[in-house]
Design an enzyme around this catalytic site. Structure first.
Site, mmCIF file in Angstrom:
data_model
loop_
_atom_site.group_PDB
_atom_site.id
_atom_site.type_symbol
_atom_site.label_atom_id
_atom_site.label_comp_id
_atom_site.label_asym_id
_atom_site.label_seq_id
_atom_site.Cartn_x
_atom_site.Cartn_y
_atom_site.Cartn_z
ATOM 1 N N CYS A 139 11.369 -57.562 -3.765
ATOM 2 C CA CYS A 139 11.858 -56.597 -2.783
ATOM 3 C C CYS A 139 10.814 -56.372 -1.693
ATOM 4 O O CYS A 139 9.871 -55.599 -1.873
ATOM 5 C CB CYS A 139 12.218 -55.284 -3.474
ATOM 6 S SG CYS A 139 12.792 -54.022 -2.327
ATOM 7 N N CYS A 142 10.498 -52.855 -0.448
ATOM 8 C CA CYS A 142 9.791 -51.941 -1.360
ATOM 9 C C CYS A 142 8.279 -52.165 -1.298
ATOM 10 O O CYS A 142 7.500 -51.227 -1.329
ATOM 11 C CB CYS A 142 10.201 -52.168 -2.810
ATOM 12 S SG CYS A 142 11.940 -52.410 -3.066
ATOM 13 N N ASP A 143 7.874 -53.428 -1.288
ATOM 14 C CA ASP A 143 6.459 -53.739 -1.545
ATOM 15 C C ASP A 143 5.708 -54.375 -0.379
ATOM 16 O O ASP A 143 4.493 -54.575 -0.473
ATOM 17 C CB ASP A 143 6.366 -54.666 -2.772
ATOM 18 C CG ASP A 143 6.962 -53.993 -4.002
ATOM 19 O OD1 ASP A 143 6.779 -52.773 -4.154
ATOM 20 O OD2 ASP A 143 7.623 -54.686 -4.799
#
Ligand code: NDP
Length: 315
Positions: A139, A142-143
């Protein structure tokens, strides 16, 4: 042996679809039981900032939002159980379900909201470096932030990979996109964007042998599947964007699904091919895959379940 537990409505899954279905079902007095599955809260639990869910003008952390969803479902009396349904039998008018612990339930209506999970390459070091936060992720949104100013690789050539490569290019120094064929599956416009981004390098016909690094990613060991030539690309982050797999395996003997496993619903409704079994969220949606669309179909599934139970004279 204990007799099976009787339920009006069982909801399987606890992402935005499952909890929204629960809010509607509980307010309609269907006394829903939610089985949360192994990842209570679903995919949003591994997301950081959510900025596109209406009602949160300042944005919200994914886990906080799912906590809010859960509290709202509980407020109306939803019975939330941190367990997994591992087997179903949809052969009769009453639907049978079993938990991992062997508990048997008989439900008049079942709402499936089991979502989808990211797919992985299955490389030797991939799992370890994903689990320990060492730089493997499925992701980018997300990261990606953790790799600000660094070099990263992303595997995949679909719209997700193209979108995430763009996202990473805004944060990272260099993005290496590893494409296993000599063309991309992504839509033309997304391909053009990727090709026109200066700090994205597309490596065609390139597959990954392994991710290098003990505790943190140090590079990607790749090979050209036309020439057989091996090389190492030094990167600190390694992103996998090769698609999602719907969590629908336990339904394969009963419900119609496509070749990937996405459940088929009547267009515009949440009906499956079995009466009294409804589907919502990413388990039936490979196109939109948004929290808000999942929540919308969760609401639809609960309304469809309520109408079904009324028409059958059960409530
Ligand atoms: P897709 O299934 O469309 O693409 C998966 C990609 O991963 C393909 O390019 C595939 O390669 C590659 N891949 C699969 N396995 C491997 C492997 N083992 N090694 C290397 N590469 C691999 O998944 P997406 O998640 O990209 O998209 C899913 C759906 O969601 C699509 O319908 C897409 O259009 C949609 N979507 C739309 C968006 C938008 O419109 N903004 C954004 C994101 C998704 P190959 O091509 O060779 O098979």
């Amino acid at each position: 042996m204990a007799s099976p537990e009787r339920a009006l409505c069982v909801i399987i899954g606890s992402g935005p679809a499952g909890y929204t279905a629960a809010v509607y079902a509980a307010r309609a007095n269907l006394k829903p039981i939610v089985y949360t599955g192994p990842e209570p809260g679903g995919q949003l639990m591994i997301t950081t900032e959510v900025e596109n869910y209406p009602g949160y003008p300042e944005g919200v952390q994914g886990p906080k939002m799912m906590d809010d969803f859960q509290k709202q479902a509980e407020r109306f009396g939803t019975d939330i159980r941190r367990e997994m349904i591992t087997k179903v039998d949809f052969s009769g008018p009453v639907h049978k379900l079993w938990t991992e612990g062997g508990h048997e339930l008989h439900a008049d209506a079942v709402i499936i909201s089991t979502g989808a999970s990211a797919m992985w390459l299955g490389l030797e070091n991939e799992g370890r470096l994903a689990r320990n936060g060492g730089g493997v992720s499925a992701c980018a949104v997300c990261d990606g932030f953790f790799y600000k100013g660094l070099d990263v690789a992303i595997v995949g050539a679909g719209d997700t990979a193209a979108e995430e490569a763009q996202y990473l290019a805004k944060l990272c120094k260099n993005v290496h996109m590893l494409v296993r064929r000599d063309e991309m599956r992504a839509s033309k416009i997304m391909q053009e964007r990727v090709k026109n981004t200066e700090n994205i390098t597309i490596h065609w016909n390139t597959e990954t042998k392994d991710v290098l690094g003990q505790d943190e990613v140090e590079g990607a060991l790749v090979y050209n599947n036309k020439t057989g030539e091996e090389s190492t690309i030094p990167v600190q982050g390694f992103f996998v964007a090769i698609g999602h797999k719907p969590n629908t395996a336990i339904f394969k003997d009963w419900l119609d699904m496509d070749e990937t496993g996405y459940l088929k619903a009547t267009p515009g409704r949440t009906f499956t091919n079995i009466e009294g079994v409804f589907v919502s969220g990413d388990a039936q949606d490979h196109i939109y895959r948004q929290a808000v669309t999942a929540a919308g179909t969760g609401c639809m599934a609960a309304l469809d379940a309520e109408r079904y139970l009324t028409e059958k004279g059960i409530i």
